[in-house]
Design a protein around this motif. Structure first.
Motif, short mmCIF file in Angstrom:
data_model
loop_
_atom_site.label_atom_id
_atom_site.label_comp_id
_atom_site.label_asym_id
_atom_site.label_seq_id
_atom_site.Cartn_x
_atom_site.Cartn_y
_atom_site.Cartn_z
N GLY A 505 0.81 -1.21 0.00
CA GLY A 505 0.00 0.00 0.00
C GLY A 505 0.85 1.27 0.00
O GLY A 505 2.06 1.24 -0.19
N PHE A 506 0.14 2.39 0.27
CA PHE A 506 0.80 3.70 0.35
C PHE A 506 0.90 4.07 1.83
O PHE A 506 -0.03 3.84 2.59
CB PHE A 506 -0.05 4.74 -0.40
N GLY A 507 2.03 4.65 2.21
CA GLY A 507 2.19 5.06 3.60
C GLY A 507 2.77 6.45 3.70
O GLY A 507 3.61 6.85 2.88
N ALA A 508 2.32 7.21 4.69
CA ALA A 508 2.88 8.54 4.95
C ALA A 508 2.89 8.77 6.46
O ALA A 508 2.04 8.24 7.18
CB ALA A 508 2.05 9.61 4.27
N THR A 509 3.86 9.56 6.90
CA THR A 509 3.94 9.88 8.33
C THR A 509 3.68 11.37 8.51
O THR A 509 4.19 12.19 7.73
CB THR A 509 5.34 9.53 8.88
N VAL A 510 2.87 11.70 9.50
CA VAL A 510 2.51 13.10 9.75
C VAL A 510 2.90 13.45 11.18
O VAL A 510 2.50 12.76 12.12
CB VAL A 510 0.98 13.29 9.53
N GLU A 511 3.69 14.51 11.31
CA GLU A 511 4.08 14.92 12.67
C GLU A 511 3.66 16.36 12.96
O GLU A 511 3.93 16.89 14.02
CB GLU A 511 5.58 14.73 12.87
N LYS A 512 3.04 17.01 11.96
CA LYS A 512 2.53 18.38 12.14
C LYS A 512 1.15 18.43 11.50
O LYS A 512 0.93 17.84 10.43
CB LYS A 512 3.43 19.39 11.42
N ALA A 523 -2.62 9.98 -0.44
CA ALA A 523 -3.19 8.64 -0.22
C ALA A 523 -4.33 8.41 -1.21
O ALA A 523 -4.42 7.36 -1.85
CB ALA A 523 -3.68 8.51 1.21
N GLN A 524 -5.19 9.44 -1.35
CA GLN A 524 -6.32 9.31 -2.29
C GLN A 524 -5.81 9.11 -3.72
O GLN A 524 -6.31 8.27 -4.45
CB GLN A 524 -7.20 10.57 -2.23
N ALA A 525 -4.77 9.88 -4.07
CA ALA A 525 -4.26 9.83 -5.44
C ALA A 525 -3.57 8.49 -5.72
O ALA A 525 -3.51 8.05 -6.86
CB ALA A 525 -3.28 10.98 -5.67
N SER A 526 -3.05 7.84 -4.69
CA SER A 526 -2.30 6.59 -4.90
C SER A 526 -3.19 5.46 -5.41
O SER A 526 -2.72 4.55 -6.08
CB SER A 526 -1.61 6.16 -3.60
N GLY A 527 -4.47 5.50 -5.07
CA GLY A 527 -5.37 4.43 -5.48
C GLY A 527 -5.06 3.11 -4.77
O GLY A 527 -5.55 2.05 -5.17
N LEU A 528 -4.26 3.18 -3.72
CA LEU A 528 -3.86 1.96 -2.98
C LEU A 528 -4.44 2.01 -1.57
O LEU A 528 -4.72 3.09 -1.04
CB LEU A 528 -2.33 1.92 -2.86
N PRO A 529 -4.56 0.84 -0.94
CA PRO A 529 -4.85 0.89 0.49
C PRO A 529 -3.74 1.69 1.17
O PRO A 529 -2.56 1.48 0.86
CB PRO A 529 -4.80 -0.58 0.93
N SER A 530 -4.13 2.61 2.02
CA SER A 530 -3.14 3.57 2.55
C SER A 530 -3.19 3.65 4.06
O SER A 530 -4.24 3.44 4.67
CB SER A 530 -3.43 4.97 2.00
N VAL A 531 -2.05 4.01 4.61
CA VAL A 531 -1.98 4.29 6.04
C VAL A 531 -1.32 5.65 6.23
O VAL A 531 -0.24 5.89 5.71
CB VAL A 531 -1.17 3.21 6.79
#
Ligand SMILES: Cc1ncc(C[n+]2csc(CCOP(=O)(O)OP(=O)(O)O)c2C)c(N)n1
Length: 557
Positions: A505-512, A523-531
């Motif tokens: 899937g797609f993954g991103a980390t958010v700290e702010k 995540a939406q644009a990736s078309g993949l299950p995302s976290v």
């Protein structure tokens, strides 16, 4: 729908699957077991989509979510002891949340029963206190009858789960069982006398109020409720995790009664002289820990309309008990004629807006109320939000706005780990809609393995993991009761974004806070299950409390 042409040469397993087709089941959720191979084979060319899950807990929650969403029983298949015990979570949810569901469980051969055979269990004993009905199908000839009864029972009155066990050796036997036609949901209606009595009560009431909740609703019935409250001037609160029953910007909406409810809303319900509970069973969380009304005789006049007769008078003796399903009750309400000018609901709605409009301050670089407000501004009205249990959900309840029926998928029984399986099931049913699972960090790993199921079936759900590295809810209670003694609540977490990538899937980390919107869009644009892994400071333990504040208060500092 494929129903086998030659009804005389079917096996019991084929009768079962034909029966599912006749009941218009579109998906079944399972973890396979050798105990029910004949059913898996019958499903092979049935046209019913089989979703194979990674844990029976996930499979049973997907089936429960399917039942909650569609109003038709969600179907789950699991194997004997290990599968059945793992699947019990979904059964508990279906019972507490009044969701139609049927769990089919493999069972040992009939000749070995009672020997404590391999993975043998007594399902009647195990599920007896949870399910509406538990039975074992011994006779292949009775398959149609038993499955028909399972659908009828799950759908009747207060809806709920049914468990049917399938002895392994019975399934491949020939069966001359007849098919049962599509089981319609039974409606029970209020009597004319009861509606006259309700009209009288409304005519005399100065401060009437309506609580909307429970299952079995439909969009037309909810529209009739809206017409009724507009005509009579009743503020409306939704019960715990049924916020999607009423439009939040409707001028009569007064807010969400549940965990972390607006104190002004609670005071308003307590001060009302007539409360109509429409479809809600007035559970512990909705009733604010059973403090909203006196038990057993509420001082306010309580009109309780509910589809299950056994729930009326369970805790509260209502002034007027109406055994009716939401559809018929709403239709009857819409026909009532007001005898006085509608009460003013402006203040009730303003209290809700004041409570939910603006973000709250939060220690650290991530502000969850701002994230929820961003989501409510950017997600389509039909986007579905799924969540499990944890303090993080209080931000959803308070700041997200559910603008369409059936867009909120959470458990009334506060079961952790529900968000992921519910999201997988929702995306399978509604592939064209945005489906977001909002999880705590503890919560996510309870059923995070279903990310694999999302990937396998190409279901691009978006999971948000709100990570404060603690089982926060319990830590909050712990600080209150045992200040400064952190025991059994801290968590050391993996890199959830990397985990998403490992699952394809797609993954991103958010700290702010400001990084959330671009991560969500990616995540939406990736078309993949995302976290989207959101790391935030545990100090902001709830929308209204800090850990240090709770500790200081508890230590008397
Ligand atoms: C299956 C299950 N196990 C345990 C609990 C008890 N429980 C309720 S909330 C909670 C902690 C949740 O932690 P997390 O997911 O990290 O969310 P937070 O409270 O930190 O927001 C626990 C353990 C539960 N409700 N469900």
């Amino acid at each position: 729908m494929t129903v086998h042409a030659d009804l005389n040469t079917r096996t019991a397993a084929q009768v079962l699957v034909d029966q599912l087709s006749i009941q218009r089941v579109t998906h079944v959720f399972c973890v396979p077991g050798e105990s029910y191979l004949p059913v898996l084979d019958a499903l092979y060319d049935s046209g019913i989509q089989v979703i194979v899950c990674r844990n029976e807990g996930g499979a049973s929650m997907m089936a429960e979510a399917y039942g909650k969403q569609t109003g038709r029983p969600g179907i789950c298949f699991v194997t004997r002891g290990p599968g059945a015990t793992n699947a019990s979570g979904g059964i508990h949810i279906a019972q507490q949340d009044s969701t139609p569901m049927i769990l089919f469980v493999g069972q040992v051969e009939r000749e070995n029963r009672g020997r404590d055979a391999f993975q043998e269990m007594d399902y009647r004993a195990f599920f007896g206190g949870m399910a509406k009905w538990v039975a074992e199908i011994d006779e292949p000839e009775r398959m149609g009858e038993m499955v028909g009864r399972a659908f009828a029972t799950a759908l009747a009155g207060r809806q709920g789960p049914v468990v049917l066990s399938l002895p392994h050796d019975m399934l491949p036997l020939p069966s001359a069982s007849a098919d049962v036609p599509f089981v319609e949901t039974m409606e029970t209606a209020p009597s004319a006398t009861q509606m006259v009595a309700l009209e009288e009560l409304l005519a005399k009431s100065e401060r009437p109020f309506l609580i909307l909740g429970g299952g079995r609703w439909s969009e037309p019935a909810l529209n009739q409720i809206a017409q009724f409250v507009e005509k009579f001037g009743l503020p409306v609160a939704t019960s715990f995790r049924r916020a999607h029953h009423f439009h939040p910007l409707h001028p009569n909406y007064a807010g969400d009664l549940g965990l972390g409810a607006n104190p002004k809303l609670v005071a308003r319900v307590k001060a009302s002289d007539l409360v109509i509970a429409a479809g809600a069973r007035l559970n512990e969380l909705t009733s604010q820990g059973y403090t909203l009304f006196d038990i057993p005789n509420p001082k306010t006049k309580l009109v309780h309309a509910y589809p299950g007769a056994e729930e009326l008078g369970r805790v509260y003796q209502p002034h007027l008990a109406i055994h009716a399903t939401p559809q018929t009750f709403a239709a009857a309400l819409a026909n009532l004629k007001p005898r006085r000018a509608p009460s003013d609901v402006t203040a009730a709605h303003r209290d809700y807006l004041d409570w939910s409009e603006k973000p709250l301050p939060q220690p650290g670089d991530v502000n969850i109320s701002e994230i929820m407000i961003w989501l409510r501004g950017h997600l389509a009205d039909d986007a579905i939000i799924c969540n499990g249990a944890g303090n993080y959900a209080s931000w959803i309840h308070r700041f997200y706005r559910f603008r369409q029926f059936n867009t909120q998928m959470g458990t009334i029984c506060g079961f952790m780990g529900y968000g992921m399986p519910a999201a997988v099931a929702m995306k399978a049913i509604h592939p064209g809609r945005t489906v977001v699972a909002i999880n705590g960090d503890g919560d996510f790993l309870m059923n995070g393995q279903e990310l694999a199921t999302a990937f396998q079936y190409k279901l691009p759900i978006i999971a948000v993991v709100l990570d404060n590295s603690t089982f926060g809810t319990i830590r909050m209670h712990q600080e209150r009761e045992y200040p400064g003694r952190v025991s059994g609540t801290d968590l050391v977490n993996p890199d959830f974004a990397a985990m998403a990538r490992a699952f394809g899937g797609f993954g991103a980390t958010v700290e702010k806070t400001q990084d959330f919107a671009p991560a969500f869009k990616a995540a939406q644009a990736s078309g993949l299950p995302s976290v989207i892994h959101v790391k935030f400071d545990a100090e902001g333990i709830s929308p209204t409390a800090t850990l240090s504040g709770i500790r200081a208060k508890a230590s008397g500092a």
